[in-house]
Design an enzyme around this catalytic site. Structure first.
Site, PDB file in Angstrom:
ATOM      1  N   GLU A  96       0.832  -1.217   0.000  1.00  0.00           N
ATOM      2  CA  GLU A  96       0.000   0.000   0.000  1.00  0.00           C
ATOM      3  C   GLU A  96       0.850   1.242   0.000  1.00  0.00           C
ATOM      4  OE1 GLU A  96      -3.463   0.329   2.994  1.00  0.00           O
ATOM      5  OE2 GLU A  96      -3.667   1.386   1.094  1.00  0.00           O
ATOM      6  N   ASP A 100      -3.123   5.720   6.817  1.00  0.00           N
ATOM      7  CA  ASP A 100      -3.560   7.009   7.364  1.00  0.00           C
ATOM      8  C   ASP A 100      -4.497   6.722   8.535  1.00  0.00           C
ATOM      9  OD1 ASP A 100      -3.944   9.782   7.524  1.00  0.00           O
ATOM     10  OD2 ASP A 100      -5.514   9.786   6.024  1.00  0.00           O
ATOM     11  N   ASP A 156      -1.878  10.597  -4.760  1.00  0.00           N
ATOM     12  CA  ASP A 156      -2.538  11.658  -5.526  1.00  0.00           C
ATOM     13  C   ASP A 156      -3.262  12.664  -4.653  1.00  0.00           C
ATOM     14  OD1 ASP A 156      -4.648   9.739  -4.783  1.00  0.00           O
ATOM     15  OD2 ASP A 156      -5.920  11.044  -6.004  1.00  0.00           O
TER      16      ASP A 156
HETATM   17  P1  IMP Z   1      -6.902   5.328   5.336  1.00  0.00           P
HETATM   18  O1  IMP Z   1      -8.041   4.401   5.092  1.00  0.00           O
HETATM   19  O2  IMP Z   1      -7.342   6.588   6.010  1.00  0.00           O
HETATM   20  O3  IMP Z   1      -5.722   4.721   6.019  1.00  0.00           O
HETATM   21  O4  IMP Z   1      -6.459   5.893   3.933  1.00  0.00           O
HETATM   22  C1  IMP Z   1      -5.902   5.113   2.999  1.00  0.00           C
HETATM   23  C2  IMP Z   1      -5.905   5.771   1.641  1.00  0.00           C
HETATM   24  O5  IMP Z   1      -6.178   7.176   1.690  1.00  0.00           O
HETATM   25  C3  IMP Z   1      -4.533   5.642   1.049  1.00  0.00           C
HETATM   26  O6  IMP Z   1      -4.349   4.397   0.436  1.00  0.00           O
HETATM   27  C4  IMP Z   1      -4.493   6.832   0.126  1.00  0.00           C
HETATM   28  O7  IMP Z   1      -5.038   6.491  -1.127  1.00  0.00           O
HETATM   29  C5  IMP Z   1      -5.349   7.887   0.803  1.00  0.00           C
HETATM   30  N1  IMP Z   1      -4.513   8.841   1.566  1.00  0.00           N
HETATM   31  C6  IMP Z   1      -4.381   8.960   2.903  1.00  0.00           C
HETATM   32  N2  IMP Z   1      -3.518   9.933   3.229  1.00  0.00           N
HETATM   33  C7  IMP Z   1      -3.077  10.454   2.061  1.00  0.00           C
HETATM   34  C8  IMP Z   1      -2.128  11.489   1.718  1.00  0.00           C
HETATM   35  O8  IMP Z   1      -1.494  12.139   2.563  1.00  0.00           O
HETATM   36  N3  IMP Z   1      -1.950  11.703   0.389  1.00  0.00           N
HETATM   37  C9  IMP Z   1      -2.601  11.016  -0.588  1.00  0.00           C
HETATM   38  N4  IMP Z   1      -3.475  10.036  -0.321  1.00  0.00           N
HETATM   39  C10 IMP Z   1      -3.717   9.752   0.992  1.00  0.00           C
HETATM   40 MG    MG Z   2      -5.841   8.180  -3.202  1.00  0.00          MG
END
Ligand code: IMP
Ligand code: MG
Length: 175
Positions: A96, A100, A156
């Site tokens: 991945e 985040d 992105d």
């Molecule tokens: P999560 O579910 O919040 O952990 O987010 C996962 C997805 O959110 C990642 O695989 C990214 O596609 C997107 N994402 C989270 N933070 C960022 C960032 O700082 N820049 C770009 N995409 C992000």
């Molecule tokens: Mg994304």
């Protein structure tokens, strides 16, 4: 929003770390066959370099989850592309872009839990632990970063900047 002039993580630093991760994975999976599942689209560039630094036999699959619109979370995770091969008996490594909140990754890893995989591990390029709402353990982490929204090397902002070889911060232009 605009791109930071100087990268947060330079291209050469990324490449050196990716080689280290590949070497570590090669050691850890010695004698086993790996199934790498790339989490699209963000994991694509990282996985392309990482695969070439891994020296154990592997097969390649994709998974796609959508959870983000622009730079804010939509509050749900939808799986759109699934692996073609069965995971049963496989040593699965998810690759991945960034961990985040952990929500997307947790949803993806959940789908693999009942698959009969021999093992399931997670490799992320970036970890943003300050944002975590769902606990997820990453077995391999490229870099741990502060609470920035970052782009480049696959990541992105509204589908822009994935092609950049380095990681940049998106900054508020009025700051
Ligand atoms: P999560 O579910 O919040 O952990 O987010 C996962 C997805 O959110 C990642 O695989 C990214 O596609 C997107 N994402 C989270 N933070 C960022 C960032 O700082 N820049 C770009 N995409 C992000
Ligand atoms: Mg994304």
């Amino acid at each position: 929003m605009r791109l930071s002039e100087h990268p947060l993580i330079g291209a050469e630093t990324i490449q050196a770390r990716v080689r280290e991760l590949g070497a570590q994975i090669t050691t850890d999976y010695a004698g086993r066959e790996l199934m790498v599942i790339v989490v699209l689209k963000g994991g694509l560039l990282f996985a392309a370099d990482l695969l070439r630094a891994i020296r154990v036999p592997l097969s390649l699959e994709y998974i796609r989850a959508k959870s983000y619109d622009g730079d804010h979370s939509q509050g749900h995770v939808e799986l759109r592309v699934l692996p073609e091969q069965p995971l049963r008996g496989k040593h699965v490594l998810f690759v991945e872009d960034i961990l985040d909140t952990g929500r997307t990754t947790a949803a993806i890893m959940d789908t693999a839990k009942d698959s009969g995989a021999a093992s399931i591990q997670l490799c992320v390029l970036l970890d943003k632990p300050s944002h975590r709402t769902t606990p997820v353990h990453a077995d391999y982490v490229g870099f741990t970063i502060d609470d920035h929204f970052v782009v480049g090397y696959g990541l992105d902002f509204d589908e822009h900047h994935r092609e950049l070889p380095a990681i940049h911060v998106m900054e508020n232009s009025f700051k």
